[in-house]
Motif scaffolding. Structure first.
Motif, mmCIF file in Angstrom:
data_model
loop_
_atom_site.group_PDB
_atom_site.id
_atom_site.type_symbol
_atom_site.label_atom_id
_atom_site.label_comp_id
_atom_site.label_asym_id
_atom_site.label_seq_id
_atom_site.Cartn_x
_atom_site.Cartn_y
_atom_site.Cartn_z
ATOM 1 N N TYR A 1 1.067 4.046 -2.980
ATOM 2 C CA TYR A 1 0.836 5.479 -2.783
ATOM 3 C C TYR A 1 1.936 6.305 -3.448
ATOM 4 C CZ TYR A 1 -0.157 9.931 -0.622
ATOM 5 O OH TYR A 1 -0.451 11.256 -0.424
ATOM 6 N N PHE B 1 1.207 6.245 -7.239
ATOM 7 C CA PHE B 1 -0.112 6.733 -7.632
ATOM 8 C C PHE B 1 0.000 8.210 -7.990
ATOM 9 C CE2 PHE B 1 -4.574 7.978 -6.659
ATOM 10 C CZ PHE B 1 -5.197 7.126 -7.572
ATOM 11 N N ASP C 1 -1.661 12.406 -5.470
ATOM 12 C CA ASP C 1 -1.256 12.487 -4.062
ATOM 13 C C ASP C 1 -2.179 13.438 -3.308
ATOM 14 O OD1 ASP C 1 0.898 10.844 -4.348
ATOM 15 O OD2 ASP C 1 2.407 12.420 -4.320
ATOM 16 N N VAL D 1 3.699 8.970 4.803
ATOM 17 C CA VAL D 1 3.298 7.588 4.528
ATOM 18 C C VAL D 1 4.462 6.641 4.807
ATOM 19 C CG1 VAL D 1 2.646 5.991 2.677
ATOM 20 C CG2 VAL D 1 1.486 8.192 2.889
ATOM 21 N N ALA E 1 0.824 -1.205 0.000
ATOM 22 C CA ALA E 1 0.000 0.000 0.000
ATOM 23 C C ALA E 1 0.863 1.261 0.000
ATOM 24 C CB ALA E 1 -0.921 -0.004 1.214
ATOM 25 N N ASP F 1 3.730 14.520 2.213
ATOM 26 C CA ASP F 1 2.763 13.438 2.384
ATOM 27 C C ASP F 1 3.418 12.081 2.101
ATOM 28 O OD1 ASP F 1 2.957 14.143 -0.323
ATOM 29 O OD2 ASP F 1 1.008 13.260 -0.778
ATOM 30 N N ASP F 2 4.320 12.031 1.121
ATOM 31 C CA ASP F 2 5.049 10.791 0.842
ATOM 32 C C ASP F 2 5.910 10.400 2.036
ATOM 33 O OD1 ASP F 2 3.976 10.706 -1.727
ATOM 34 O OD2 ASP F 2 5.655 11.815 -2.583
#
Length: 76
Positions: free
Chosen positions: A9, A12, A15, A32, A5, A28-29
């Motif tokens: 992300y 993908f 974001d 995660v 997952a 945000d990366d």
């Protein structure tokens, strides 16, 4: 599943914060990644640690016990 997952992300295109924005786009990366690493490290049992050490020795030959214990203690 968590690793898949987190990797999904990263690749993908949509974001939470677009990566086009300088520096801020990667926060945000990073979040995660930190979440995934924290969750994984909390679920490592002593049995998993022993299996990992055995596999490390099988792949790389005999390793220095001091190096392994230093890494092992930083993960606990």
């Amino acid at each position: 599943m968590l690793i898949t997952a987190a990797l999904g992300y990263f690749i993908f295109p949509a974001d939470a914060i677009p990566d086009i924005a300088p520096l801020v786009g990667f926060t945000d990366d990073f979040g995660v990644l930190m979440f995934a690493l924290t969750q994984i490290s909390e679920n490592i049992t002593p049995e998993i640690r022993e299996k990992a050490k055995e596999k490390l020795n099988a792949w790389l030959g005999e390793t220095d016990k001091n190096d392994i214990s230093e890494i092992d203690s930083s993960l606990q």
